[in-house]
Design an enzyme around this catalytic site. Structure first.
Site: not given
Ligand code: M6R
Length: 591
Positions: A2, A27, A75, A99-100, A467, A471, A474, A490, A586
């Site tokens: 928010c 935001r 939000w 907010n909060g 993960e 990261k 990406e 293996h 995104k």
């Molecule tokens: O919005 P979502 O969490 O459903 O998105 C899933 C993936 O597209 C998302 O996590 C993607 O792998 C990101 N770019 C990871 O950083």
């Protein structure tokens, strides 16, 4: 997250409020509203959706002499994103923006309802204005405001105006940011400095427990004692102000993690136990298994969830990549819970699997960051992640809250007592891990070239390895894989040589010796190894220290911060656009 603005004696105050809310759009929000005292009368305008909808309403009205005003972008966290739930919330003569989260709002609401005070919204915020009016007496507005905030548990930044005192704005801050600017006889408020830039040179960045009001001057109190406002220079550049001093949104979001993790827990911790008050107890009855469906980072969170749910709650858990699951005609138990995880709530593959589970009559639950998204609307129940808008394409803080939510769910379903203190310890360690940033920045120059990365770990550190690798690839465009440490021999160990970089997630509390010997096997083949651990390991090349603590999740969240920062620093050194990496979006709303 928010956003709040407010102003007194600002020329064209209504325009200032709208412009201020526009500056806070970054935001994220799902409704907006303003409240002003116009010729002594309280007027409130609210609208669901984008600011444009609010502007259309505001423009159709005639405005008189507006002395004070407040505005808000919401939000949704408690209650749907509807006009009634949008801020400002009003009582008989006052209006508030907040907010909060007010953690004890249910008790307060019940108490006021017993006094025949009627509530209009589903929000936690409305209790603030109702309490203020309940305590209000002529000439004692400041006292009524103090009594009100004394009753509130949780986090807040509050602005409150009232027809009874049309020249005042009350304010209070605890846990959520609030800034106050004085420019001659004008007073301006906002929850971040962007709406205030160019409106004054200095601002008071209020501290927790500070509250007061403005009339012709600032009346500021801490713990009942009047104090002098402490002014600091305001930033001058708007786009960097949105990044709040960080180089990239991703960096800002990494640093926000401890705070959003705390926000996730607000109202969900009842003394020593985790609870989910948004879901009725019957929903949890007779669940014999859980299927988790998600994509990308959310899928990795789901894999962590499998370890935790099976360990704590002894429920069989199956984790599925949504794009595979949707075409597989899976056999799902009718008593199974179907759990989807999504930051955006719009990922097409995840949404389709949710629809499939609904068609099969399973109970469905979403862990999601965006209220009113397609996934939230489709699921039977939702646990909102409360991570705030995530702008960096590479997900960070949403992952933190997804894992936290799954840990909380596992603890809750397992009826596990005594776990709550570890949640707060883990959050505190996440904060400490950020102190490693300079070291990671320096170390990153050794990890820019080579023929690939392996992130390795065991147990919950294996999905974290996946993960970490995601990261890195990406945003740095370097090849990286996550692998279970015990599986390297293996096959993948054939790749080991000095140009193969291994990032080893070595827990002191889970399978330490076993993981250590897996690392030793790689070291013997001359792979270059960076260990993240609470103690140095002699046969590795580099070392990033974390604190071990007593609970593996304390190690987990520190390592999470370290792999996020490492990926970001490598990408920065390679000159890449960290927030908008090539070829990625995104929100993936197509198959
Ligand atoms: O919005 P979502 O969490 O459903 O998105 C899933 C993936 O597209 C998302 O996590 C993607 O792998 C990101 N770019 C990871 O950083």
């Amino acid at each position: 997250m928010c956003g709040i603005v407010g102003g007194k004696r600002v020329p064209n105050l209504v325009d200032f409020l709208i412009e201020g809310l526009r500056e806070l759009e970054y935001r994220g929000y799902d409704s907006a509203g303003i409240g002003v005292i116009d010729n002594g009368e309280l007027r409130v305008v609210k609208a669901v959706g984008k600011l444009f909808n609010l502007v259309q309403k505001v423009e159709q009205l005639q405005w008189g002499e507006v002395e004070v005003g407040i505005g808000h972008t919401r939000w949704a966290t408690h209650g749907k994103p509807t006009e009634i739930n949008a801020h400002p919330h009003t009582g008989e003569f006052a209006a508030v923006v907040h907010n909060g989260i007010i953690e004890n709002y249910r008790e307060l609401r019940r108490e006021l309802e017993r006094e025949n005070i009627q509530f209009l919204s589903e929000t936690d915020t409305e209790v603030i204005v109702r309490l203020f009016e309940h305590y209000w007496e002529e000439g004692r507005g400041g006292e009524a405001f103090r009594q009100t905030i004394d009753r509130l548990e949780g986090a807040y930044a509050i602005l409150l105006i009232s027809e009874k005192e049309p020249d005042k704005i009350y304010f209070a801050k605890k846990g959520s940011p609030l800034i106050l600017v004085q420019n001659q006889e004008q007073f301006l408020f906002a929850s971040s400095d962007t709406p205030l830039i160019g409106r004054g040179e200095k601002g008071v960045y209020l501290e927790d427990q500070e509250w007061g009001w403005v009339d012709t001057q600032i009346h500021l109190f801490r713990e009942g004692i009047p104090i002098e406002p402490h002014f600091k220079p305001l930033p001058t550049n708007k786009s960097s102000a949105q990044k709040e001093g960080f180089r990239f949104f991703m960096e800002k979001e990494i640093y926000e993690q401890p705070r959003v993790m705390e926000e996730f827990l607000l109202g969900r911790v009842d003394r020593e136990r985790i609870q989910f008050p948004e879901i009725e107890p019957q929903f949890w009855e007779e669940i014999d298994s859980i299927t988790i469906s998600a994509c990308g980072t959310s899928y990795h969170a789901g894999l962590v969830g499998k370890y935790l749910l099976e360990r704590y709650a002894q429920i069989p858990v199956n984790v599925e990549v949504a794009s595979e699951l949707r075409y597989r005609n899976p056999v799902l138990s009718k008593k199974g819970l179907f759990l989807v995880i999504s930051q955006s709530g719009e990922t097409a593959d995840t949404l389709e699997t949710l629809k499939m589970a609904n068609r099969q009559g399973l109970k469905t639950l979403a862990l999601c960051n965006v209220d009113n998204s397609s996934i939230v609307r489709e699921a039977d129940r939702t646990i909102l992640l409360r991570a705030g808008i995530e702008k960096g394409v590479a997900s960070t803080k949403a992952f933190a809250n997804q894992v936290l939510a799954l840990w909380a769910l596992a603890t809750f379903l397992g009826g596990k007592e005594g776990e709550v203190p570890f949640f707060y310890k883990a959050i505190q360690k996440t904060r400490l891990a950020l102190h490693l940033h300079d070291r990671i920045k320096r170390l990153s120059k050794r990890y820019l070239h080579g023929h690939g990365f392996f992130f390795i770990g065991r147990d919950i550190f294996y999905p974290l390895a996946l993960e970490g690798a995601l990261k890195l690839k990406e945003i740095s465009y370097l090849h990286a894989e996550g692998y279970p440490a015990g599986e390297m021999k293996h096959g993948p160990i054939a790749l080991a040589d000095p140009e193969l970089f291994t990032i080893a997630l070595l827990s002191r509390l889970l399978l330490f010796e076993k993981t250590k010997s897996n690392i030793e096997e790689l070291s013997a083949r001359d792979a270059t190894i960076l260990t993240i651990c609470s103690e140095p390991i002699e046969f590795t090349d580099d070392y990033l220290p974390i604190f071990s603590g007593e609970h593996p999740m304390e190690e987990f969240f520190q390592m999470m911060v370290v792999v996020q920062l490492l990926a970001m620093e490598v990408a920065i050194r390679l000159g890449n656009d960290v927030d908008m990496p090539r070829n990625l979006a995104k929100s993936v709303t197509v198959e």
